[in-house]
Scaffold this motif. Sequence first.
Motif, PDB file in Angstrom:
ATOM      1  N   GLY A 185       0.810  -1.221   0.000  1.00 32.39           N
ATOM      2  CA  GLY A 185       0.000   0.000   0.000  1.00 32.39           C
ATOM      3  C   GLY A 185       0.839   1.265   0.000  1.00 32.39           C
ATOM      4  N   VAL A 186       2.135   1.089   0.231  1.00 32.24           N
ATOM      5  CA  VAL A 186       3.037   2.236   0.270  1.00 32.24           C
ATOM      6  C   VAL A 186       4.306   1.908  -0.500  1.00 32.24           C
ATOM      7  CG1 VAL A 186       2.238   3.266   2.418  1.00 32.24           C
ATOM      8  CG2 VAL A 186       3.891   1.405   2.497  1.00 32.24           C
ATOM      9  N   VAL A 187       4.958   2.925  -0.983  1.00 33.82           N
ATOM     10  CA  VAL A 187       6.238   2.745  -1.667  1.00 33.82           C
ATOM     11  C   VAL A 187       7.248   3.710  -1.047  1.00 33.82           C
ATOM     12  CG1 VAL A 187       5.279   1.963  -3.866  1.00 33.82           C
ATOM     13  CG2 VAL A 187       5.535   4.412  -3.444  1.00 33.82           C
ATOM     14  N   ILE A 188       8.517   3.434  -1.283  1.00 33.75           N
ATOM     15  CA  ILE A 188       9.562   4.312  -0.757  1.00 33.75           C
ATOM     16  C   ILE A 188      10.074   5.169  -1.909  1.00 33.75           C
ATOM     17  CG2 ILE A 188      11.838   4.417   0.328  1.00 33.75           C
ATOM     18  CD1 ILE A 188       9.797   3.205   2.168  1.00 33.75           C
ATOM     19  N   SER A 189      10.017   6.479  -1.724  1.00 34.81           N
ATOM     20  CA  SER A 189      10.559   7.349  -2.765  1.00 34.81           C
ATOM     21  C   SER A 189      11.707   8.163  -2.172  1.00 34.81           C
ATOM     22  CB  SER A 189       9.471   8.289  -3.288  1.00 34.81           C
ATOM     23  OG  SER A 189       9.276   9.363  -2.398  1.00 34.81           O
ATOM     24  N   THR A 190      12.670   8.488  -3.025  1.00 32.78           N
ATOM     25  CA  THR A 190      13.819   9.263  -2.563  1.00 32.78           C
ATOM     26  C   THR A 190      13.781  10.637  -3.210  1.00 32.78           C
ATOM     27  OG1 THR A 190      15.103   7.243  -2.404  1.00 32.78           O
ATOM     28  CG2 THR A 190      16.331   9.291  -2.367  1.00 32.78           C
ATOM     29  N   GLU A 191      13.871  11.658  -2.410  1.00 35.24           N
ATOM     30  CA  GLU A 191      13.956  13.006  -2.972  1.00 35.24           C
ATOM     31  C   GLU A 191      15.042  13.784  -2.246  1.00 35.24           C
ATOM     32  OE1 GLU A 191      10.697  15.774  -1.525  1.00 35.24           O
ATOM     33  OE2 GLU A 191       9.691  13.871  -1.182  1.00 35.24           O
ATOM     34  N   ARG A 192      15.687  14.671  -2.985  1.00 30.40           N
ATOM     35  CA  ARG A 192      16.695  15.519  -2.329  1.00 30.40           C
ATOM     36  C   ARG A 192      15.975  16.658  -1.648  1.00 30.40           C
ATOM     37  NH1 ARG A 192      21.669  13.748  -3.132  1.00 30.40           N
ATOM     38  NH2 ARG A 192      22.586  15.274  -1.746  1.00 30.40           N
ATOM     39  N   MET A 193      16.399  16.934  -0.443  1.00 32.96           N
ATOM     40  CA  MET A 193      15.708  17.954   0.334  1.00 32.96           C
ATOM     41  C   MET A 193      16.750  18.902   0.908  1.00 32.96           C
ATOM     42  SD  MET A 193      12.915  16.978   3.164  1.00 32.96           S
ATOM     43  CE  MET A 193      11.887  16.056   2.045  1.00 32.96           C
ATOM     44  N   ARG A 194      16.457  20.181   0.842  1.00 31.04           N
ATOM     45  CA  ARG A 194      17.382  21.158   1.445  1.00 31.04           C
ATOM     46  C   ARG A 194      16.914  21.413   2.872  1.00 31.04           C
ATOM     47  NH1 ARG A 194      20.745  23.881  -1.726  1.00 31.04           N
ATOM     48  NH2 ARG A 194      20.567  25.897  -0.698  1.00 31.04           N
ATOM     49  N   VAL A 195      17.821  21.210   3.808  1.00 30.04           N
ATOM     50  CA  VAL A 195      17.474  21.368   5.221  1.00 30.04           C
ATOM     51  C   VAL A 195      18.365  22.446   5.834  1.00 30.04           C
ATOM     52  CG1 VAL A 195      17.391  20.211   7.475  1.00 30.04           C
ATOM     53  CG2 VAL A 195      16.758  18.952   5.396  1.00 30.04           C
ATOM     54  N   LYS A 196      17.708  23.388   6.477  1.00 27.97           N
ATOM     55  CA  LYS A 196      18.448  24.503   7.081  1.00 27.97           C
ATOM     56  C   LYS A 196      18.981  24.066   8.449  1.00 27.97           C
ATOM     57  CE  LYS A 196      17.528  29.392   8.139  1.00 27.97           C
ATOM     58  NZ  LYS A 196      18.832  29.643   8.609  1.00 27.97           N
ATOM     59  N   ILE A 197      20.284  24.161   8.622  1.00 28.86           N
ATOM     60  CA  ILE A 197      20.911  23.858   9.911  1.00 28.86           C
ATOM     61  C   ILE A 197      21.128  25.201  10.605  1.00 28.86           C
ATOM     62  CG2 ILE A 197      22.905  22.796  11.051  1.00 28.86           C
ATOM     63  CD1 ILE A 197      21.238  20.795   9.411  1.00 28.86           C
ATOM     64  N   PRO A 198      20.438  25.427  11.732  1.00 28.61           N
ATOM     65  CA  PRO A 198      20.493  26.775  12.323  1.00 28.61           C
ATOM     66  C   PRO A 198      21.866  27.123  12.904  1.00 28.61           C
ATOM     67  CG  PRO A 198      19.267  25.269  13.740  1.00 28.61           C
ATOM     68  CD  PRO A 198      19.581  24.513  12.487  1.00 28.61           C
ATOM     69  N   GLU A 199      22.120  28.425  12.921  1.00 31.61           N
ATOM     70  CA  GLU A 199      23.352  28.951  13.505  1.00 31.61           C
ATOM     71  C   GLU A 199      23.470  28.465  14.951  1.00 31.61           C
ATOM     72  OE1 GLU A 199      23.136  33.212  13.546  1.00 31.61           O
ATOM     73  OE2 GLU A 199      25.095  33.472  14.468  1.00 31.61           O
ATOM     74  N   GLY A 200      24.619  27.917  15.295  1.00 31.59           N
ATOM     75  CA  GLY A 200      24.869  27.556  16.692  1.00 31.59           C
ATOM     76  C   GLY A 200      24.526  26.139  17.088  1.00 31.59           C
TER      77      GLY A 200
END
Length: 341
Positions: A185-200
Amino acid sequence: MAGDYYQTLGVSRTADAAEIKKAYRKLARKFHPDVNPGNESAEQKFKEIQEAYAVLSDADRRTQYDTFGTVEGDPTAGFDPFRRARGRAGGGAGAGGFTVDFDGVGGFQDLGDIFGQFFGGARPGRARRAPRRGEDHELAVEVSFEDAVRGTTVSLPVQRQMQCAACGGAGQQSRSSCASCHGAGVVISTERMRVKIPEGVTDGTRVRVGGKGAEGVLGGSPGDLFVRVKVRPHPFFEREGDDIRTTVPVTFPEAYLGGEIEVGTVHGPVRAKVPAGTSSGRTFRLRGKGVRNTRTRAYGDHLYTVEIVVPRVVSPVGEESARRVADLYQGNPRDGLPRSL
Ligand SMILES: [Zn+2]
């Protein structure tokens, strides 16, 4: 022939049946061919896991293996991890001899459980027909010391569990197992994601990306993605919470007479005072020159510890000067120290 069965499952020789089963399930989830399409090393690993489990989950075979280090005949003969299998489906073609089928209601208990856990319980045939929130996912990322101090954006390949578009999540199409998701009922998909790493960010921080975990089931809200940040250490700057520590070498005249020195901080060089008569090991604080706290947004401090450097070259003039300096000490600096335990 696989290596040591205990090693293959990552359990000790004294592991009980429950431990062995738990280790097997965990590994089977990870290396199952349907989760690693086209990955031959995962497929090989999956076979080794199957073989190890076939032997270690059977008391007689395990005793034989423990005693002789081997098992007579095909170790997997007669072994069916997915009991009461009803037939062969395309999904398990990569599993090498094991029938893998997802539409067997009541059958395939182990595999059903495996995928039940992997897919957040979206198991066909016995799924509860109520909306459920998707599972949270976690990923690890390593960043440089500088990026952790200043903040950065990382691009990550994120695997997400999505509802199967072919069957709309039902796992079945016209009464047979869905070919796209093999009934899950589900599949695994891969996507590139931009994630902000906060200062500090500090080492070990988990950055939450809302709604980017597994998709919800039957209209449930999605889970969250957690990015665990590992910070590489810096050869010079040492982090202590929001404070930065460094050691600063000074000359004897600078320490004795006092003066102004340049101290490198994460915000750039800062002119700092060394008071007259400073000994090695004294620590001074530069307020607000540390790392910004991710929550309070306040800056930590920079702490620098003075280390007096002694000139290397010994000349007659130097020796004479040093003897004169000796007269400046009032008494032995080691007076008052314990002389033994
Ligand atoms: Zn499907």
